[in-house]
Structure formats: C-alpha cells, structure tokens
Design a protein around this motif. Structure first.
Motif, mmCIF file in Angstrom:
data_model
loop_
_atom_site.group_PDB
_atom_site.id
_atom_site.type_symbol
_atom_site.label_atom_id
_atom_site.label_comp_id
_atom_site.label_asym_id
_atom_site.label_seq_id
_atom_site.Cartn_x
_atom_site.Cartn_y
_atom_site.Cartn_z
ATOM 1 N N CYS A 102 0.828 -1.240 0.105
ATOM 2 C CA CYS A 102 0.023 -0.053 0.021
ATOM 3 C C CYS A 102 0.766 1.093 -0.107
ATOM 4 N N PRO A 103 0.744 2.384 -0.935
ATOM 5 C CA PRO A 103 1.398 3.456 -0.893
ATOM 6 C C PRO A 103 1.198 4.334 0.270
ATOM 7 N N CYS A 107 2.095 2.227 5.882
ATOM 8 C CA CYS A 107 1.456 1.121 5.634
ATOM 9 C C CYS A 107 2.096 0.069 5.013
ATOM 10 N N LYS A 108 2.302 -1.223 5.767
ATOM 11 C CA LYS A 108 3.242 -2.014 5.321
ATOM 12 C C LYS A 108 2.168 -3.316 4.568
ATOM 13 N N GLU A 109 1.008 -3.096 4.343
ATOM 14 C CA GLU A 109 -0.114 -3.990 3.861
ATOM 15 C C GLU A 109 0.380 -4.489 2.408
ATOM 16 N N VAL A 110 0.578 -5.642 2.319
ATOM 17 C CA VAL A 110 0.812 -6.228 0.933
ATOM 18 C C VAL A 110 -0.460 -6.494 0.087
ATOM 19 N N LYS A 129 -7.986 -0.658 3.995
ATOM 20 C CA LYS A 129 -8.329 0.334 5.140
ATOM 21 C C LYS A 129 -8.006 1.518 4.339
ATOM 22 N N HIS A 130 -7.201 1.936 3.488
ATOM 23 C CA HIS A 130 -6.993 3.278 2.783
ATOM 24 C C HIS A 130 -7.687 3.535 1.648
ATOM 25 N N PRO A 133 -10.805 7.978 -0.651
ATOM 26 C CA PRO A 133 -9.879 9.130 -0.878
ATOM 27 C C PRO A 133 -9.346 10.026 0.288
ATOM 28 N N VAL A 134 -10.264 10.020 1.351
ATOM 29 C CA VAL A 134 -9.983 10.669 2.602
ATOM 30 C C VAL A 134 -9.090 9.979 3.566
ATOM 31 N N GLU A 135 -8.784 8.798 3.263
ATOM 32 C CA GLU A 135 -7.910 7.935 4.121
ATOM 33 C C GLU A 135 -6.371 8.001 3.549
ATOM 34 N N HIS A 136 -6.366 8.362 2.306
ATOM 35 C CA HIS A 136 -5.117 8.358 1.868
ATOM 36 C C HIS A 136 -4.786 9.635 1.172
#
Length: 189
Positions: A102-103, A107-110, A129-130, A133-136
C-alpha cells in the motif's frame, strides 16, 4: 466388488483402496489407474496412483524468488531436487520477490487480489483500510478539477438555454428565473 444395499444392489461402489473398502454412493473413477475410490482416496496422492494422468499439472513455488516451477507431483524428493536445481541455475533472483504494498505512508499491507482497491479519483491501488480518498490524502491526477469542468459546462448550458427564444415553450408568457449561484437568466416555460 459390487456395491449397493440389499434393497438397491446396483447403487454405489466400494472404494478399491485395500485398507478402505468404503461403500460410496457417489464414487470417483481415477483417470490414471481407472479404479473407483471414495471421496477421501480420490486424489492421485491419496491412493498412491501408479500412473497419474499425464495432463495433470503440479506447480511448486520457490520461496526465494516466488517463481513457479512445474513438477510431475509424484515425489516430494523430486520437488526438492527441482527447487535446488532452480536455485543453483542462476535464475533464482531474490529481488524478483518484491510484492506491491500500500502506498500510504507507514502502511506495510501487501496488496493481493482480494485486498486491493483502486481509487476512482487518483487511479492508484490501496489496501482496503486506505481505499477511500479521505484515508489516503488523495490528490487528483487530472489536469483540471472535475468540479470546475462541470461548472463550466453547466454555465454554457444555462447560457444556451437562456438564449432560446421561447419557441419550445407551451406558453410564450413564461417568467425569467436565475438559478442560484449563476448570473444567467433562464426563461421558465
């Protein structure tokens, strides 16, 4: 060996594995050895099939570089030997194993097939989770904002509508209305 019960002697078959012999009403016929097996012994490996189907394929994945290697699937020693040959061949490169993450910062989610979402605004892939648009902290990739383009289009539409001579109205005595937030008067029919 036949199958079935006293009432229905032709119903079902017995598993042909010597230590099982279970009566199965939905038996499986092996494509390799052409014998009949129960659900538990239907796979080549579970009934130790002497000649598994040649068109069947088994793949082993290298833990170092995530490369898929096709095997016969008969012997685990053979699979290990193939993996060792792959490692020594020079084709095994640990840098190939990089998986997308995840960029979003920290966040280290594959990102996999089932947990990836593409943002409709910036067209980047994010974890679930991201995904909003508000989350990232989404930044639009479009050269001009889409809301500005919509406002310009609506202004042009209202100007053209206001320029009409009233030919399409049922009554010529319509009143003039100015939509909120615009300076273009529109003749209401």
């Amino acid at each position: 060996m036949g199958g079935g019960t006293e009432a229905f002697p032709d119903l079902g078959r017995h598993c042909q594995r010597s230590d099982c012999n279970q009566l199965d009403f939905l038996p499986f016929k092996c494509d390799g050895c052409h014998q009949v097996f129960c659900l538990e012994h239907r796979t080549y490996k579970s009934h130790e099939c002497p000649k598994p189907e040649p068109s069947s394929r088994k793949v082993v994945v290298c833990e170092i570089c995530s490369t898929s290697i096709e095997t016969t699937g008969r012997d685990e020693k053979e699979e290990k030997a193939m993996l060792e040959r792959h490692e020594k061949s020079g084709e095994c490169d640990p840098s190939k194993k990089k998986k997308p993450i995840c960029p979003v910062r920290r966040c280290k989610e594959v990102l996999t097939f089932s947990n990836t979402s593409t943002c409709k605004t910036c067209q980047l892939n994010f974890c679930l989770k991201h995904r909003f648009p508000v989350e990232h902290a989404c930044k639009q990739r479009l050269p001009s904002s889409t809301t500005g383009a919509k406002e310009r289009w609506s202004d042009k539409f209202l100007a053209a509508l206001g320029a009409r001579s009233g030919n399409g109205c049922a009554k010529n005595g319509g009143r003039t209305v100015s939509p909120p937030g615009t300076s273009h008067p529109v003749k209401a029919c």
